[in-house]
Design a protein around this motif. Structure first.
Motif, mmCIF file in Angstrom:
data_model
loop_
_atom_site.group_PDB
_atom_site.id
_atom_site.type_symbol
_atom_site.label_atom_id
_atom_site.label_comp_id
_atom_site.label_asym_id
_atom_site.label_seq_id
_atom_site.Cartn_x
_atom_site.Cartn_y
_atom_site.Cartn_z
ATOM 1 N N LEU A 93 0.825 -1.196 0.000
ATOM 2 C CA LEU A 93 0.000 0.000 0.000
ATOM 3 C C LEU A 93 0.864 1.252 0.000
ATOM 4 C CD1 LEU A 93 -2.283 -1.372 2.828
ATOM 5 C CD2 LEU A 93 -2.824 -1.395 0.374
ATOM 6 N N LEU A 94 0.524 2.199 -0.854
ATOM 7 C CA LEU A 94 1.238 3.473 -0.904
ATOM 8 C C LEU A 94 0.381 4.557 -0.273
ATOM 9 C CD1 LEU A 94 2.696 3.352 -4.528
ATOM 10 C CD2 LEU A 94 3.933 2.990 -2.387
ATOM 11 N N TRP A 95 1.019 5.434 0.483
ATOM 12 C CA TRP A 95 0.342 6.532 1.174
ATOM 13 C C TRP A 95 0.705 7.810 0.418
ATOM 14 C CZ3 TRP A 95 -3.658 7.117 3.962
ATOM 15 C CH2 TRP A 95 -3.806 8.092 4.947
ATOM 16 N N LEU A 96 -0.223 8.233 -0.450
ATOM 17 C CA LEU A 96 0.041 9.336 -1.377
ATOM 18 C C LEU A 96 -0.432 10.664 -0.804
ATOM 19 C CD1 LEU A 96 -1.138 7.627 -4.702
ATOM 20 C CD2 LEU A 96 1.136 7.574 -3.653
ATOM 21 N N GLU A 141 -6.178 13.568 6.128
ATOM 22 C CA GLU A 141 -6.793 14.558 5.241
ATOM 23 C C GLU A 141 -5.781 14.978 4.174
ATOM 24 O OE1 GLU A 141 -10.006 16.838 3.924
ATOM 25 O OE2 GLU A 141 -10.014 15.541 5.708
ATOM 26 N N GLY A 142 -6.183 14.887 2.906
ATOM 27 C CA GLY A 142 -5.308 15.248 1.795
ATOM 28 C C GLY A 142 -4.461 14.097 1.276
ATOM 29 N N PHE A 143 -4.595 12.927 1.903
ATOM 30 C CA PHE A 143 -3.862 11.739 1.466
ATOM 31 C C PHE A 143 -4.831 10.743 0.829
ATOM 32 C CE2 PHE A 143 -1.098 13.557 4.597
ATOM 33 C CZ PHE A 143 0.193 13.157 4.278
ATOM 34 N N MET A 144 -4.279 9.809 0.063
ATOM 35 C CA MET A 144 -5.025 8.683 -0.478
ATOM 36 C C MET A 144 -4.153 7.445 -0.373
ATOM 37 S SD MET A 144 -7.930 10.077 -1.526
ATOM 38 C CE MET A 144 -8.754 8.961 -2.667
ATOM 39 N N ARG A 145 -4.796 6.286 -0.159
ATOM 40 C CA ARG A 145 -4.056 5.027 -0.107
ATOM 41 C C ARG A 145 -4.242 4.269 -1.411
ATOM 42 N NH1 ARG A 145 -5.435 -0.111 3.762
ATOM 43 N NH2 ARG A 145 -6.845 -0.468 2.008
ATOM 44 N N MET A 146 -3.133 3.855 -2.017
ATOM 45 C CA MET A 146 -3.158 3.127 -3.288
ATOM 46 C C MET A 146 -2.610 1.716 -3.089
ATOM 47 S SD MET A 146 -1.021 3.882 -6.836
ATOM 48 C CE MET A 146 -2.152 5.044 -7.611
ATOM 49 N N LYS A 180 -9.848 6.868 0.588
ATOM 50 C CA LYS A 180 -9.752 8.226 1.115
ATOM 51 C C LYS A 180 -8.901 8.235 2.377
ATOM 52 C CE LYS A 180 -13.591 10.590 1.348
ATOM 53 N NZ LYS A 180 -15.022 10.943 1.570
ATOM 54 N N GLY A 181 -7.901 9.091 2.391
ATOM 55 C CA GLY A 181 -7.026 9.173 3.548
ATOM 56 C C GLY A 181 -7.755 9.581 4.810
ATOM 57 N N SER A 182 -8.816 10.376 4.674
ATOM 58 C CA SER A 182 -9.541 10.860 5.849
ATOM 59 C C SER A 182 -10.199 9.731 6.630
ATOM 60 C CB SER A 182 -10.600 11.890 5.423
ATOM 61 O OG SER A 182 -11.512 11.317 4.499
ATOM 62 N N THR A 183 -10.444 8.578 5.990
ATOM 63 C CA THR A 183 -11.046 7.456 6.705
ATOM 64 C C THR A 183 -10.057 6.823 7.682
ATOM 65 O OG1 THR A 183 -10.485 5.818 4.999
ATOM 66 C CG2 THR A 183 -12.589 6.965 4.767
ATOM 67 N N PHE A 184 -8.791 7.158 7.562
ATOM 68 C CA PHE A 184 -7.762 6.653 8.467
ATOM 69 C C PHE A 184 -7.537 7.601 9.649
ATOM 70 C CE2 PHE A 184 -7.142 4.735 4.390
ATOM 71 C CZ PHE A 184 -6.714 3.447 4.646
ATOM 72 N N GLY A 185 -8.302 8.694 9.681
ATOM 73 C CA GLY A 185 -8.176 9.663 10.766
ATOM 74 C C GLY A 185 -7.941 11.063 10.230
ATOM 75 N N ASP A 186 -8.052 12.038 11.117
ATOM 76 C CA ASP A 186 -7.862 13.435 10.701
ATOM 77 C C ASP A 186 -6.502 13.648 10.063
ATOM 78 O OD1 ASP A 186 -10.357 13.987 11.735
ATOM 79 O OD2 ASP A 186 -9.600 14.777 13.640
ATOM 80 N N GLU A 187 -5.505 12.897 10.490
ATOM 81 C CA GLU A 187 -4.159 13.059 9.955
ATOM 82 C C GLU A 187 -4.058 12.603 8.499
ATOM 83 O OE1 GLU A 187 -4.327 12.611 14.266
ATOM 84 O OE2 GLU A 187 -4.937 11.260 12.634
#
Length: 394
Positions: A324-327, A362-367, A353-360
């Motif tokens: 998994l990449l954290w973009l 926000e603005g990230f996506m997991r690929m 959606k990165g926001s589903t992993f927590g407030d931190e």
């Protein structure tokens, strides 16, 4: 194994591919989200399943001695960790186990700590049991990597209200493989403040050199007796649909309490196909796994190289583990919903959606790059074209 071989997963009730309209609202989105692989399981696993299916009877099944021995041997060979067969308790999955553990080892109103951004079910298993969720956000370095915030951690533990810490090791989604030094510092604090550590180590086999996974319970006898280790062959060998996981619990009292929780919900059995696949994977899947890791690392390096050269709005650091990449898309200045719409409908990509992993997040996506290299190249092309159009509108 030819990992370049594209296997059509459409029309197989596949959550990743067949659910695109329901999840993203776009049936043409290239799905690179849910954490399973687009690769066939190891040949030894498929062979074992064929043999078990040919028997024709699929009645109630218990884990044979050889099943537990295969796990013991795997942990010794791959992780230099000596465990006892009686420590192993099977369960349908790691997430159900986490839910049972929160219920069995804490009480309503107790505090349970997680380290964010982290796998979304960590939040759910705490909140849905009426426990108080405490977060210890990871610290992101300038290069994009993450470390634990030990000062904040101890500040929260010292209050005496935190009863459990759910550790993600290796960490999903940021891809860190915690070092022995980091884990030892964590263990010292959790032992000092009497906090049970539940370590989700489902990605422990998917580690890239030179990083080395250290099982939390292998740190010391004290750490072993104060922890429950969650493992499964599901991510490693792409057999998540067989619903087989194994909790490794050195503490006899903890084992007894967990088994009572399983019995309460009648969850202690194992499926005949899950048992056959797991044993075959651990007995004969090592060489396949080594080849897989090389291929996935190649996919990751391709994305990293391409982003560095062609996608200045996208930042990432190469993970030490997982597929998994954290973009980091924060340069686009979009909130979570805007970013998701942009990727789904303009880039035609289905990411987490990165926001589903927590407030931190926000603005990230997991690929998810556990797919053919051609799929990764297609994703990069789609993203490049969408970003070029976005730049033209600026």
């Amino acid at each position: 194994m030819n990992f370049d071989l594209a296997i059509d997963r459409n029309r197989t009730s596949c959550e990743k591919w067949d659910n695109r309209q329901a999840v993203f609202g776009n049936p043409d989105a290239l799905p690179m989200w849910v954490a399973d692989m687009d690769f066939a399981a190891p040949p030894a696993v498929i062979k074992a399943l064929h043999e078990r299916v040919e028997h024709g009877v699929f009645g109630y099944t218990f884990p044979p001695v050889s099943y537990k021995e295969s796990i013991v041997d795997w942990m010794q060979t791959r992780h230099n960790w000596s465990i006892q067969p009686e420590w192993i308790q099977n369960c349908p999955g790691v997430v159900p186990a986490l839910s049972l553990l929160v219920e069995a080892f804490t009480s309503p109103g107790d505090q349970v700590m997680i380290q964010t951004p982290v796998y979304p079910p960590f939040y759910q298993v705490v909140k849905e049991h009426g426990r108080e969720l405490i977060t210890n956000p990871l610290i992101q370095n300038e290069d994009g990597s993450y470390v634990m915030d030990f000062d904040h951690l101890e500040q929260n533990l010292s209050g005496g209200q935190v009863k459990m810490l759910i550790l993600c090791s290796p960490h999903n989604p940021v891809g860190r493989v915690w070092t022995r030094e980091e884990l030892s510092r964590l263990a010292e604090l959790c032992i000092r403040y009497d906090v049970l550590v539940v370590s989700d180590e489902i990605h422990s086999d998917l580690v890239f050199e030179p990083s080395k996974h250290v099982p939390y319970a292998a740190l010391s006898e004290e750490a072993a007796l104060n922890s429950i280790i969650c493992t499964a062959p599901s991510k490693t060998f792409n057999i998540a649909g067989l619903n087989t996981a194994n909790m490794i619990i050195p503490n006899e009292q903890h084992r007894s309490k967990f088994r009572k929780a399983l019995k309460r919900y009648a969850l202690g059995s194992i499926t005949p196909l899950g048992a056959a696949a797991t044993e075959a994977a651990y007995r004969e899947g090592g060489e396949w796994l080594d080849t897989l890791l090389d291929y996935i690392r190649g996919n990751m390096e391709l994305v990293h190289r391409y982003a560095s050269e062609h996608l200045p709005e996208v930042k990432l650091s190469l993970p030490e583990s997982t597929y998994l990449l954290w973009l980091d898309f924060r340069k686009l200045g979009m909130d979570s919903d805007e970013l998701n719409r942009f990727l789904v409908h303009e880039a035609k990509l289905g990411l987490n959606k990165g926001s589903t992993f927590g407030d931190e997040g926000e603005g990230f996506m997991r690929m998810n790059v556990a797919c053919t290299r051609a799929t990764v190249q297609e994703a990069l092309s789609r993203l490049h074209n969408a970003l070029e159009a976005w730049r033209a509108r600026k």
